[in-house]
Design a protein around this motif. Structure first.
Motif, mmCIF file in Angstrom:
data_model
loop_
_atom_site.group_PDB
_atom_site.id
_atom_site.type_symbol
_atom_site.label_atom_id
_atom_site.label_comp_id
_atom_site.label_asym_id
_atom_site.label_seq_id
_atom_site.Cartn_x
_atom_site.Cartn_y
_atom_site.Cartn_z
ATOM 1 N N ALA A 80 0.825 -1.205 0.000
ATOM 2 C CA ALA A 80 0.000 0.000 0.000
ATOM 3 C C ALA A 80 0.861 1.258 0.000
ATOM 4 O O ALA A 80 0.571 2.233 -0.717
ATOM 5 C CB ALA A 80 -0.935 -0.005 1.210
ATOM 6 N N ALA A 81 1.931 1.258 0.798
ATOM 7 C CA ALA A 81 2.822 2.415 0.846
ATOM 8 C C ALA A 81 3.539 2.604 -0.486
ATOM 9 O O ALA A 81 3.694 3.731 -0.980
ATOM 10 C CB ALA A 81 3.830 2.251 1.979
ATOM 11 N N PHE A 82 3.994 1.496 -1.065
ATOM 12 C CA PHE A 82 4.662 1.564 -2.370
ATOM 13 C C PHE A 82 3.715 2.149 -3.420
ATOM 14 O O PHE A 82 4.075 3.061 -4.173
ATOM 15 C CB PHE A 82 5.115 0.165 -2.782
ATOM 16 C CG PHE A 82 5.885 0.137 -4.074
ATOM 17 C CD1 PHE A 82 7.259 0.269 -4.085
ATOM 18 C CD2 PHE A 82 5.223 -0.018 -5.288
ATOM 19 C CE1 PHE A 82 7.975 0.241 -5.287
ATOM 20 C CE2 PHE A 82 5.918 -0.041 -6.493
ATOM 21 C CZ PHE A 82 7.303 0.098 -6.481
ATOM 22 N N ASP A 83 2.489 1.642 -3.459
ATOM 23 C CA ASP A 83 1.515 2.114 -4.446
ATOM 24 C C ASP A 83 1.174 3.585 -4.244
ATOM 25 O O ASP A 83 0.967 4.332 -5.217
ATOM 26 C CB ASP A 83 0.247 1.269 -4.373
ATOM 27 C CG ASP A 83 0.449 -0.144 -4.906
ATOM 28 O OD1 ASP A 83 1.495 -0.398 -5.541
ATOM 29 O OD2 ASP A 83 -0.431 -0.999 -4.659
ATOM 30 N N ARG A 84 1.118 4.013 -2.984
ATOM 31 C CA ARG A 84 0.792 5.419 -2.702
ATOM 32 C C ARG A 84 1.892 6.335 -3.233
ATOM 33 O O ARG A 84 1.603 7.394 -3.795
ATOM 34 C CB ARG A 84 0.594 5.615 -1.203
ATOM 35 C CG ARG A 84 0.154 7.018 -0.812
ATOM 36 C CD ARG A 84 -0.365 7.049 0.616
ATOM 37 N NE ARG A 84 -0.788 8.378 1.003
ATOM 38 C CZ ARG A 84 -0.049 9.218 1.723
ATOM 39 N NH1 ARG A 84 1.154 8.825 2.168
ATOM 40 N NH2 ARG A 84 -0.487 10.414 2.038
ATOM 41 N N HIS A 85 3.147 5.944 -3.060
ATOM 42 C CA HIS A 85 4.245 6.752 -3.597
ATOM 43 C C HIS A 85 4.100 6.926 -5.108
ATOM 44 O O HIS A 85 4.233 8.039 -5.630
ATOM 45 C CB HIS A 85 5.595 6.096 -3.278
ATOM 46 C CG HIS A 85 6.102 6.379 -1.907
ATOM 47 N ND1 HIS A 85 5.851 5.553 -0.838
ATOM 48 C CD2 HIS A 85 6.846 7.399 -1.422
ATOM 49 C CE1 HIS A 85 6.428 6.054 0.245
ATOM 50 N NE2 HIS A 85 7.034 7.167 -0.080
#
Length: 255
Positions: free
Chosen positions: A109-114
């Motif tokens: 989720a954090a990767f996708d948000r970046h």
């Protein structure tokens, strides 16, 4: 130089500029600088109260601004922002997120948000707004990158990758649109004294003074000056460039 060589040049005065992430930090400084130079500024952010505060501040100083709220993690909301901004002459892709964790502690989720905010949102905004610039034969697109894209550190890999991607896109867009009078460039800052960076480092922010040759963290206004240069006629022959505004980096984060 013929009289037509600069016909496609765009300057802040009399132009409409969309600045994403304009409610704080670098984006706020860029919006204020462009407004000072005579641009009508469309301010983007997530927080309406903060956005309206910046809008009032610019208006109080004699500039023209309006605020549009949008969530850049949502592709449809990003396209709505482009539609509500209307015909813009200058696009500054500044909005960004950064979570400086090591890889093993960065979930999907954090990767996708970046990538949604730092890479996909600029991609969608350029796709929606650059064709109008092409039709008018002029425009300037400036993306705020990061020195993290070229200076590896043991943390923040997802952030660095998203910034490296958008800096690469900058070069591709410069090739795609440059022949139509639309210039595309990026500013690549080192550490800058902003609310976001201060929240991460707290009282330890001064440690970043040691990572560049100037011996100090940059100020948001200094990055705004670089962005305004790339958006204005003084840079009419600059296209596909990544301007390093990092104080002259000498090392990665000291450890």
């Amino acid at each position: 130089m013929s009289s037509t060589d600069l016909r496609g040049s765009t300057g802040p005065s009399g132009s409409t500029a969309l600045v994403t992430g304009a409610t704080s930090g670098i984006g706020r400084a860029v919006a204020q600088r462009l407004a000072e130079q005579g641009a009508r500024v469309v301010l983007h952010g997530r927080d309406r109260a903060r956005g309206e505060a910046v809008e009032k501040e610019i208006t109080r100083q004699g500039g023209t601004a309006r605020f549009v709220a949008a969530d850049l993690t949502d592709a449809e909301d990003t396209l709505r922002l482009a539609a509500e901004a209307g015909e813009v002459d200058i696009l500054v892709n500044n909005a960004g997120v950064y979570d400086l964790r090591p890889t093993a502690r960065t979930d999907a989720a954090a990767f996708d948000r970046h990538f949604a905010v730092n890479t996909r949102a600029p991609f969608l905004l350029v796709g929606a707004l650059a064709p109008g610039m092409v039709r008018r034969g002029r425009g300037a697109i400036v993306t705020i990158g990061s020195s993290a894209a070229r200076s590896p550190a043991p943390i923040g890999g997802a952030y660095a990758a998203s910034k490296a991607a958008v800096e690469t896109l900058t070069r591709y867009w410069a090739t795609e649109f440059g022949g139509s009078g639309v210039r595309v460039n990026a500013v690549s800052p080192g550490p800058v004294r902003t609310e976001g960076l201060s929240a991460i480092f707290g009282d330890g922010l001064d440690v970043l003074d040691r990572v560049n040759a100037r011996g100090r963290v940059g100020e948001a206004e200094e990055i705004a000056d670089a962005a305004a240069f790339l958006a204005g006629p003084a840079s009419s022959y600059v296209n596909g460039a990544v301007l390093y505004a990092d104080g002259g980096e000498v090392s990665t984060l000291p450890g």
